[in-house]
Design a protein around this motif. Structure first.
Motif, short mmCIF file in Angstrom:
data_model
loop_
_atom_site.label_atom_id
_atom_site.label_comp_id
_atom_site.label_asym_id
_atom_site.label_seq_id
_atom_site.Cartn_x
_atom_site.Cartn_y
_atom_site.Cartn_z
N ILE A 35 0.84 -1.20 0.00
CA ILE A 35 0.00 0.00 0.00
C ILE A 35 0.87 1.24 0.00
CG2 ILE A 35 -1.69 1.34 1.31
CD1 ILE A 35 -2.89 -1.19 0.13
N GLN A 37 -0.02 5.35 0.14
CA GLN A 37 -1.05 6.37 0.25
C GLN A 37 -0.53 7.71 -0.20
OE1 GLN A 37 -2.46 7.05 4.25
NE2 GLN A 37 -4.20 8.30 3.58
N ASN A 40 -5.72 11.31 -0.48
CA ASN A 40 -6.93 10.48 -0.38
C ASN A 40 -6.85 9.22 -1.24
OD1 ASN A 40 -9.63 10.33 0.82
ND2 ASN A 40 -10.39 10.48 -1.29
N SER A 41 -5.79 9.10 -2.04
CA SER A 41 -5.64 7.94 -2.93
C SER A 41 -4.81 6.85 -2.26
CB SER A 41 -4.96 8.36 -4.24
OG SER A 41 -5.79 9.23 -4.98
N VAL A 42 -5.28 5.62 -2.41
CA VAL A 42 -4.56 4.45 -1.89
C VAL A 42 -4.17 3.59 -3.08
CG1 VAL A 42 -4.74 2.35 -0.51
CG2 VAL A 42 -5.73 4.48 0.34
N PRO A 65 -10.32 4.93 1.96
CA PRO A 65 -9.74 3.64 2.33
C PRO A 65 -10.34 2.43 1.63
CG PRO A 65 -11.17 4.48 4.08
CD PRO A 65 -11.04 5.58 3.08
N ALA A 318 -2.70 2.53 5.74
CA ALA A 318 -2.98 3.91 5.34
C ALA A 318 -3.61 4.61 6.54
CB ALA A 318 -3.92 3.95 4.13
#
Length: 358
Positions: A35, A37, A40-42, A65, A318
């Motif tokens: 992951i 981050q 706001n994007s993962v 999320p 995240a």
């Protein structure tokens, strides 16, 4: 003496957020995601398994999320070399300065090692090769022989002997010591890269300035002094088999927060849990606090039933507001997420600061 503690921190589960498809490269399962981050994007880089359990790495992206907004129809990262011919597995990702570092497991059908790749844009990755020690069992035994009175070192050797016991002699002569779950810290410490890895059943640490410095001589000296690099050993009831690094450590004001996995021996097989530990910021080999119970354990149907039952295998995190989201492989064929209050977790870890008080 250890102080009795009561642990209240457990995660809230949000269920499965990614499942296998009919696409050939991921028809057997999706699991164990890296992951990254960015606001706001993962960005998720997940292990994708096809029939025969050959693995590649797929890519998808979430907003917030859990809201899936993009998913590639082909792998973003695939085997190229003989040492990874059976699969590239269980990625983790960190960003240091302007470069992304992807660590992953290589598997050739017999040997498992840790490798590294880099990227500037999360789209194209340049493979740097294996970064863990590559020694056949006989040579490995000779390097650690003087430490075999140490129970941790004896367990490392016993696992590899047991793994190789059924193999033909010719195969054993080409079988390397397994070294998996390489995780990089997201910043250099004292000018060096810092990595955690797992020579079964414990977690060890190593540092390096350049990948080219990870030579045979480097690893010989390292293994000859292996007890000096031990970070954590299996300790609690849910860790009766082994432990291993999970998600890349998170820098907090209280220390490096790491979510790791622990395997528990039960009559019907192993049960995998997600656990938490806090490491010192300047000396991450020092444990500040470690929870005595898991924060995620396989209780839901999707965690108890799959390609391998009873598995929670955390590999990425995240943070949204004050919540830490933990992404994990569930039963080795789907991806789920759970969350908990980050501040509450750190507070409880500091209250469990008796790790070295024996």
């Amino acid at each position: 003496m250890e102080l009795a503690t009561v642990q209240s921190t457990t995660a809230t589960k949000h269920g499965v957020i990614l499942e296998k498809t009919e696409r050939a490269f991921e028809e057997l399962g999706v699991l164990n995601p890296a992951i990254y981050q960015n606001g706001n994007s993962v960005h998720m880089f997940y292990r994708a398994a096809k029939k025969g359990n050959f693995s590649t790495i797929g890519y998808c992206r979430f907003e917030g999320p859990t809201t899936l907004v993009e998913r590639l129809a082909e792998p973003i990262f695939s085997p190229e070399y003989i040492y990874e011919i059976h699969g590239v597995e269980d990625p983790r990702i960190t960003k240091i300065d302007d470069t992304f570092y992807l660590t992953y497991g290589t598997y050739d059908g017999l040997n498992a090692s840790g490798a590294l790749a880099t990227s500037k844009d999360l789209k194209k990755f340049k493979k740097k090769g294996i970064i863990t020690p590559k020694f056949i069992l006989h040579d490995f035994t000779n390097l650690i022989r003087k430490h075999l009175q140490n129970s941790s070192i004896a367990k490392i050797l016993a696992f590899n002997v047991e793994r190789n016991y059924p193999l033909a002699q010719m195969t054993i002569e080409h079988s390397l010591v397994w070294d998996k779950n390489v995780v990089l810290f997201p910043k250099k410490i004292n000018g060096k890269f810092v990595a955690l890895h797992r020579l079964f059943p414990s977690i060890q640490i190593f540092t390096f300035e350049k990948k080219s410095h990870l030579t045979v001589d480097f690893w010989k000296e390292y293994l000859e002094n292996l007890p000096n690099y031990l970070v954590m050993e299996p300790r609690y009831e849910h860790e009766t088999s082994h432990i291993g690094p999970g998600a890349p450590p998170i820098e907090t004001k209280d220390g490096w927060l790491m979510i790791y996995h622990a395997a528990e021996k039960r009559d019907k097989g192993l049960v995998y849990h997600a656990c938490a530990v806090l490491l010192d910021l300047e000396n991450p080999q020092k444990v500040i606090g470690r929870l005595t119970k898991p924060i995620i354990t396989p209780e839901e149907y999707y965690e108890r039933n799959g390609y391998v039952n009873y598995v929670v295998f955390p590999t990425g995190t995240a943070i949204f507001d004050d919540l830490l989201y933990i992404y994990y492989g569930a039963a080795d064929d789907k991806i789920a997420v759970a969350s908990l209050n980050l501040n509450d977790l750190l507070t409880e870890l500091k209250q469990n600061s008796h790790e070295n008080d024996i």
